[in-house]
Design a protein around this motif. Structure first.
Motif, PDB file in Angstrom:
ATOM      1  N   UNK A  37       0.873  -1.179   0.000  1.00  0.00           N
ATOM      2  CA  UNK A  37       0.000   0.000   0.000  1.00  0.00           C
ATOM      3  C   UNK A  37       0.908   1.226   0.000  1.00  0.00           C
ATOM      4  N   UNK A  38       1.146   1.771  -1.189  1.00  0.00           N
ATOM      5  CA  UNK A  38       2.107   2.867  -1.354  1.00  0.00           C
ATOM      6  C   UNK A  38       1.695   4.126  -0.593  1.00  0.00           C
TER       7      UNK A  38
ATOM      8  N   UNK B 192       3.024   7.826   3.684  1.00  0.00           N
ATOM      9  CA  UNK B 192       2.538   8.666   4.777  1.00  0.00           C
ATOM     10  C   UNK B 192       3.202   8.287   6.097  1.00  0.00           C
ATOM     11  N   UNK B 193       3.246   6.997   6.389  1.00  0.00           N
ATOM     12  CA  UNK B 193       3.846   6.541   7.634  1.00  0.00           C
ATOM     13  C   UNK B 193       5.339   6.896   7.688  1.00  0.00           C
TER      14      UNK B 193
ATOM     15  N   UNK C 216      12.913   5.224   8.734  1.00  0.00           N
ATOM     16  CA  UNK C 216      11.471   5.452   8.635  1.00  0.00           C
ATOM     17  C   UNK C 216      10.849   4.532   7.590  1.00  0.00           C
ATOM     18  N   UNK C 217      11.513   4.362   6.445  1.00  0.00           N
ATOM     19  CA  UNK C 217      10.992   3.467   5.411  1.00  0.00           C
ATOM     20  C   UNK C 217      11.031   2.010   5.861  1.00  0.00           C
ATOM     21  N   UNK C 218      12.077   1.620   6.560  1.00  0.00           N
ATOM     22  CA  UNK C 218      12.133   0.248   7.077  1.00  0.00           C
ATOM     23  C   UNK C 218      10.983  -0.021   8.039  1.00  0.00           C
TER      24      UNK C 218
ATOM     25  N   UNK D  93       7.893  -2.573   7.545  1.00  0.00           N
ATOM     26  CA  UNK D  93       7.638  -3.586   8.561  1.00  0.00           C
ATOM     27  C   UNK D  93       6.176  -3.544   9.021  1.00  0.00           C
ATOM     28  N   UNK D  94       5.605  -2.351   9.109  1.00  0.00           N
ATOM     29  CA  UNK D  94       4.206  -2.203   9.517  1.00  0.00           C
ATOM     30  C   UNK D  94       3.246  -2.881   8.534  1.00  0.00           C
TER      31      UNK D  94
END
Length: 62
Positions: free
Chosen positions: A10-11, A16-17, A32-34, A38-39
């Protein structure tokens, strides 16, 4: 053999996250991307991008 269902990236949620964690949380973009990957159930951002690219190219999973 263990069956592992495919996860569709989900791009929008990922970006956003990652942005919130980077700018609001002071994390590096990589960290942050990792965490955003992971989420969504991916082991890293690199794996997330790999699966997303494959999904887009093939318009689904093999």
């Amino acid at each position: 053999m263990t069956f592992r269902p495919f996860i569709i990236p989900d791009i929008e949620a990922f970006e956003e996250r990652a942005a919130i964690m980077e700018y609001g949380g002071g994390l590096s973009r990589k960290r942050a991307e990792d965490l955003a990957a992971h989420a969504q159930g991916f082991e890293s951002a690199d794996r997330y991008w790999e699966v997303l690219a494959d999904y887009v190219i093939h318009k689904g999973f093999k």
